[in-house]
Enzyme design. Sequence first.
Site, PDB file in Angstrom:
ATOM      1  N   CYS A   1      -4.010 -48.770  39.015  1.00  0.00           N
ATOM      2  CA  CYS A   1      -2.812 -47.955  39.244  1.00  0.00           C
ATOM      3  C   CYS A   1      -1.945 -47.784  37.999  1.00  0.00           C
ATOM      4  O   CYS A   1      -1.007 -47.006  38.000  1.00  0.00           O
ATOM      5  CB  CYS A   1      -1.962 -48.612  40.324  1.00  0.00           C
ATOM      6  SG  CYS A   1      -1.400 -50.224  39.801  1.00  0.00           S
TER       7      CYS A   1
ATOM      8  N   CYS B   1      -3.245 -55.653  43.430  1.00  0.00           N
ATOM      9  CA  CYS B   1      -1.940 -56.090  42.928  1.00  0.00           C
ATOM     10  C   CYS B   1      -1.940 -57.610  42.745  1.00  0.00           C
ATOM     11  O   CYS B   1      -1.361 -58.128  41.787  1.00  0.00           O
ATOM     12  CB  CYS B   1      -0.832 -55.681  43.887  1.00  0.00           C
ATOM     13  SG  CYS B   1      -1.034 -54.028  44.573  1.00  0.00           S
TER      14      CYS B   1
HETATM   15 FE1  FES Z   1      -0.360 -51.221  41.307  1.00  0.00          FE
HETATM   16 FE2  FES Z   1       0.339 -52.667  43.249  1.00  0.00          FE
HETATM   17  S1  FES Z   1      -0.082 -50.564  43.346  1.00  0.00           S
HETATM   18  S2  FES Z   1       0.078 -53.310  41.241  1.00  0.00           S
END
Ligand code: FES
Length: 131
Positions: free
Chosen positions: A34, A103
């Site tokens: 992400c 994450c």
């Molecule tokens: Fe990227 Fe959680 S969505 S660390």
Amino acid sequence: MDYTEKVLEHLKNPRNTGRIEDADGVGNVGSPVCGDVMKIYIKVKDNIIEDVKFETFGCGAAIATSSVLTELVKGKTIEEAEKITNKDVVAVLGGLPPVKMHCSVLAEDGLKAAIADYRRKKGAGGKGEGS
Ligand code: FES
């Protein structure tokens, strides 16, 4: 988003946020999934992690997992701390939605990077043990 009570609680009240200016090790990692980033700072004395803090520019799950991670590693030896995995963190939180598992991996990677940085500094003749 299906967060457990425990995740929400850490999100509202994250532990050990901020930075340690004279840290013995700093881990700076980014998630390939992400693009969120996290920094973990550790202060080590006699092989024990005396203090740990984090800065996260990431999602709620990243904040909650780093918060739990700092609670788990504080007071542990370096060897004990590096055995902690994202699964341990997720277990404390009572689970994470599948799309949020990466994450928790970011938190584990941040800790490992901080420990590697600590070892590098120590090996490079930094401040020796017990100083
Ligand atoms: Fe990227 Fe959680 S969505 S660390």
